[in-house]
Design an enzyme around this catalytic site. Sequence first.
Site, short mmCIF file in Angstrom:
data_model
loop_
_atom_site.label_atom_id
_atom_site.label_comp_id
_atom_site.label_asym_id
_atom_site.label_seq_id
_atom_site.Cartn_x
_atom_site.Cartn_y
_atom_site.Cartn_z
N HIS A 229 2.35 -19.51 7.33
CA HIS A 229 3.17 -18.33 7.10
C HIS A 229 2.68 -17.41 6.00
CE1 HIS A 229 6.74 -15.91 7.29
NE2 HIS A 229 7.13 -16.24 6.09
N ARG B 283 10.93 -24.09 0.74
CA ARG B 283 10.23 -24.22 2.03
C ARG B 283 9.27 -25.39 2.11
NH1 ARG B 283 9.19 -17.81 3.35
NH2 ARG B 283 11.38 -17.42 3.84
N LEU C 191 8.03 -16.85 14.17
CA LEU C 191 8.96 -17.19 13.10
C LEU C 191 10.43 -17.08 13.50
CD1 LEU C 191 8.90 -17.89 10.02
CD2 LEU C 191 9.52 -15.52 9.66
N PHE D 128 19.71 -17.50 0.65
CA PHE D 128 18.40 -17.93 1.10
C PHE D 128 18.04 -19.21 0.36
CE2 PHE D 128 14.76 -15.54 3.23
CZ PHE D 128 15.55 -14.96 4.19
N HIS E 232 5.94 -22.27 6.92
CA HIS E 232 7.37 -21.99 7.06
C HIS E 232 7.96 -23.09 7.94
CE1 HIS E 232 11.14 -20.05 7.97
NE2 HIS E 232 10.85 -19.08 7.14
N ARG F 76 6.22 -20.05 -2.58
CA ARG F 76 7.01 -18.82 -2.66
C ARG F 76 8.41 -19.05 -2.11
NH1 ARG F 76 8.46 -14.71 1.07
NH2 ARG F 76 7.12 -15.46 2.75
N GLY G 138 0.82 -1.21 0.00
CA GLY G 138 0.00 0.00 0.00
C GLY G 138 0.86 1.26 0.00
N ASP H 112 -8.99 -9.67 5.32
CA ASP H 112 -10.18 -8.82 5.10
C ASP H 112 -10.37 -8.45 3.62
OD1 ASP H 112 -10.23 -8.88 7.85
OD2 ASP H 112 -9.65 -6.79 8.13
N GLU I 241 14.43 -17.81 7.77
CA GLU I 241 15.28 -18.66 6.95
C GLU I 241 16.72 -18.13 6.91
OE1 GLU I 241 13.16 -19.95 3.47
OE2 GLU I 241 14.89 -19.51 2.24
N SER J 298 8.66 -12.16 -1.20
CA SER J 298 7.39 -11.50 -0.90
C SER J 298 7.59 -10.00 -0.68
CB SER J 298 6.72 -12.09 0.32
OG SER J 298 5.60 -11.29 0.63
N GLN K 54 1.67 -21.47 2.38
CA GLN K 54 3.02 -21.85 2.78
C GLN K 54 3.15 -22.05 4.29
OE1 GLN K 54 6.69 -19.07 2.41
NE2 GLN K 54 6.94 -20.69 0.90
C1 LIG Z 1 7.07 -12.93 10.66
C2 LIG Z 1 7.17 -12.73 9.18
C3 LIG Z 1 8.41 -12.59 8.58
C4 LIG Z 1 8.51 -12.40 7.19
N1 LIG Z 1 9.74 -12.27 6.62
C5 LIG Z 1 9.85 -12.04 5.29
C6 LIG Z 1 11.11 -11.80 4.67
O1 LIG Z 1 12.14 -11.78 5.31
N2 LIG Z 1 11.17 -11.59 3.34
C7 LIG Z 1 10.04 -11.59 2.57
O2 LIG Z 1 10.15 -11.38 1.37
N3 LIG Z 1 8.82 -11.78 3.13
C8 LIG Z 1 8.71 -12.00 4.46
N4 LIG Z 1 7.46 -12.19 5.03
C9 LIG Z 1 6.27 -12.01 4.20
C10 LIG Z 1 6.01 -10.53 3.98
O3 LIG Z 1 6.48 -9.79 5.07
C11 LIG Z 1 4.53 -10.22 3.78
O4 LIG Z 1 3.99 -11.07 2.81
C12 LIG Z 1 4.36 -8.77 3.33
O5 LIG Z 1 5.03 -7.90 4.19
C13 LIG Z 1 2.90 -8.37 3.21
O6 LIG Z 1 2.85 -7.00 2.88
P1 LIG Z 1 1.49 -6.29 2.48
O7 LIG Z 1 1.82 -4.89 2.16
O8 LIG Z 1 0.83 -7.10 1.44
O9 LIG Z 1 0.59 -6.40 3.78
P2 LIG Z 1 0.82 -6.01 5.33
O10 LIG Z 1 2.16 -5.49 5.60
O11 LIG Z 1 0.34 -7.19 6.09
O12 LIG Z 1 -0.18 -4.80 5.52
C14 LIG Z 1 -1.58 -4.96 5.46
C15 LIG Z 1 -2.23 -3.64 5.72
O13 LIG Z 1 -3.62 -3.73 5.50
C16 LIG Z 1 -4.32 -3.10 6.56
N5 LIG Z 1 -5.65 -3.74 6.64
C17 LIG Z 1 -5.96 -5.05 6.60
N6 LIG Z 1 -7.28 -5.23 6.69
C18 LIG Z 1 -7.82 -4.00 6.78
C19 LIG Z 1 -9.15 -3.51 6.91
N7 LIG Z 1 -10.22 -4.31 6.96
N8 LIG Z 1 -9.32 -2.17 7.00
C20 LIG Z 1 -8.28 -1.32 6.97
N9 LIG Z 1 -7.01 -1.73 6.85
C21 LIG Z 1 -6.79 -3.06 6.75
C22 LIG Z 1 -3.45 -3.31 7.77
O14 LIG Z 1 -3.73 -2.34 8.75
C23 LIG Z 1 -2.06 -3.11 7.15
O15 LIG Z 1 -1.76 -1.74 7.09
C24 LIG Z 1 7.35 -12.37 6.40
C25 LIG Z 1 6.09 -12.49 7.02
C26 LIG Z 1 6.01 -12.69 8.38
C27 LIG Z 1 4.63 -12.86 8.99
#
Ligand SMILES: Cc1cc2nc3c(=O)[nH]c(=O)nc-3n(C[C@H](O)[C@H](O)[C@H](O)COP(=O)(O)OP(=O)(O)OC[C@H]3O[C@@H](n4cnc5c(N)ncnc54)[C@H](O)[C@@H]3O)c2cc1C
Length: 602
Positions: free
Chosen positions: A355, A288, A254, A121, A244, A400, A21, A223, A257, A405, A242
């Site tokens: 994950h 993974r 977590l 990785f 992890h 993935r 976003g 959502d 990796e 990601s 996935q």
């Molecule tokens: C612990 C962990 C470690 C990770 N490590 C890695 C890594 O090292 N490398 C990698 O490539 N990937 C990694 N990933 C995966 C990656 O971080 C995520 O897939 C990615 O950050 C998701 O980003 P996003 O912008 O899609 O969503 P998010 O960052 O999850 O943001 C979602 C947004 O939507 C908003 N939102 C949701 N529902 C609503 C609603 N109904 N109304 C208003 N707002 C809403 C939330 O408030 C938030 O702002 C990891 C994931 C986890 C959980």
Amino acid sequence: MDMTLPRRRFDTLIIGAGGAGLNAALQLADSGLRVAVVSKVFPTRSHTVAAQGGVNAALANVLPDSWHWHMYDTVKGSDFLGDQDAIEFMCREAIPTVYELEHAGVPFSRLDNGKIYQRAFGGQNQDFGGPQAARTCAAADRTGHAVLHALYQQNIRAKTHFFDEYFAIDLLRDEEGVALGALVLEIESGDTLVIEAKTTLIATGGCGQVFRTTSNARINTGDGMAMALRAGIPLQDMEFFQFHPTGIAGKGKLITEAVRGEGGYLINGNGERFMERYAPTARDLASRDLVARAIVTEINEGRGCGINKDYVLLRVDHLGEEIIAKRLPGIRESARIFAGLDPALEPIPVFPTAHYSMGGIPTDRFGRVVVPAGEGAEEVVPGLYAAGECACASVHGANRLGGNSLLDILVFGRAAGKDIIDYIKENPHHRPLSEPSLERAVAHLDRWDHQPEKKPAGKGKAKPAAESSVRELREEFRKVMEDHAGVFRTPKSMAEGVKQLKAIRRKLRGLRLKDQSRVFNIARIEALELENMVDVGMAIAVSALGRKESRGAHSREDFPVRDDRQWMKHSLYFREKDRLEYKPVRSKPLTVKGFPPAERVY
Ligand SMILES: Cc1cc2nc3c(=O)[nH]c(=O)nc-3n(C[C@H](O)[C@H](O)[C@H](O)COP(=O)(O)OP(=O)(O)OC[C@H]3O[C@@H](n4cnc5c(N)ncnc54)[C@H](O)[C@@H]3O)c2cc1C
């Protein structure tokens, strides 16, 4: 019904303030458009903040590399289900994207020569399946934190308008189906607001909370995926979830990796490095899906660790204090808090944890939402975009790769931003909202208004399940998902899962909130989130039952091998009647030759 709700108008609305976003918002705000970003938590608490390991780009700072090798690894990692045009686009864009982040202020770890540090990785190779590569750009083990904070600050500079702690309820459209914004709820006050916009981007992140044991934050409830389903849009490839390999046993938290990338390895109850048997070359850095299955197999065959033999161990103590302090400080902290031990001295007990959702809202490589239009054709939903974990572009296919990601959210967030700029140039005017679309959204919210005495809205025999609260039902639901849609799947268990989910869906329809929940809106939000989770959980379970092969993260006991003749296709799940459709994989890249399906060995 009160249709005189307060309204605000923006050029463009973005739902979600994670990496996807915020990177889209930055393109848009910098181009002079009025941008609204809605987030249910303060932006820098989005799950992106938790990403540890890093982001992939073939910069070749540590070892030789090329975007073409990165592309090959991603196609292979996806078990050949990824769309190769989107994958080529992502791997090429990776390089300028990382430099753009560097210029935006992300404090990457450095090599002695000053260049960005890159670590090894899983699933990364040089030269199309040759020696291990080092492609993951990292800011210690807190890369997501660094990225999210930099993007947030840049958006503040660019005057993006933030609606912090607002919950998006449903999408709004006009008579022709053009997306025109959303109905949102201010969490603190409970006031509703209509945000009208010329385009809407869904960037709501993942849905890991549908499983009981997960690495995901409490807010990752799918959502946006559920909003799309309610708007008649299907979800793609939801059977591919996935797990992890290394969550802290019993907790799910977590352990990145990157620990194995820095030289950590897994051992079983006999002290063996068992990954040598499953992936003779890549060993602990195989993809993974493979490592997660190996762990579960070791445990199922009685070679687990501990009194109950129900986990394996991750060793890092041999790396030495200095590497751990410099490259893995966050992991050390997590292990101390969640496992009560110091990984510099003792191994960490681990077990696979839910994950990442490979599937999501179907889009093209410009972030535009695409839906089937009959006889194999597809069409773009005008004004509607999706990017990040909630979307399926599809670059991850059936599995993935680590570090892909953060890359996906940044590349496709940015691509969506650029496409929205063009769309608004061609469609400069606001369009009138359709009242029925607004009424539906308001009714969806009103359903959870506190009216204890009313008859349940659900059809048929549904009774108000007085004793079953939203929270209890949520835990029941998450357990069903864990038991019936996990690492290994059997037809009987999956079918039972779908049956139980249907029962949960009926119970949910009968549920009402008690009057005292008016004190805070938290109860209302939790109910709305549970509704979303159940819809998304059903998409996962039905899609899993539908795919009669094993590929990537989807592993069935009755169909243990990949079947390219029948199943080189994406699934599309529709909420109405829990229906499935399929569409072919796009295996033709943009400029290079495609990689045809081949056996996947690591
Ligand atoms: C612990 C962990 C470690 C990770 N490590 C890695 C890594 O090292 N490398 C990698 O490539 N990937 C990694 N990933 C995966 C990656 O971080 C995520 O897939 C990615 O950050 C998701 O980003 P996003 O912008 O899609 O969503 P998010 O960052 O999850 O943001 C979602 C947004 O939507 C908003 N939102 C949701 N529902 C609503 C609603 N109904 N109304 C208003 N707002 C809403 C939330 O408030 C938030 O702002 C990891 C994931 C986890 C959980």
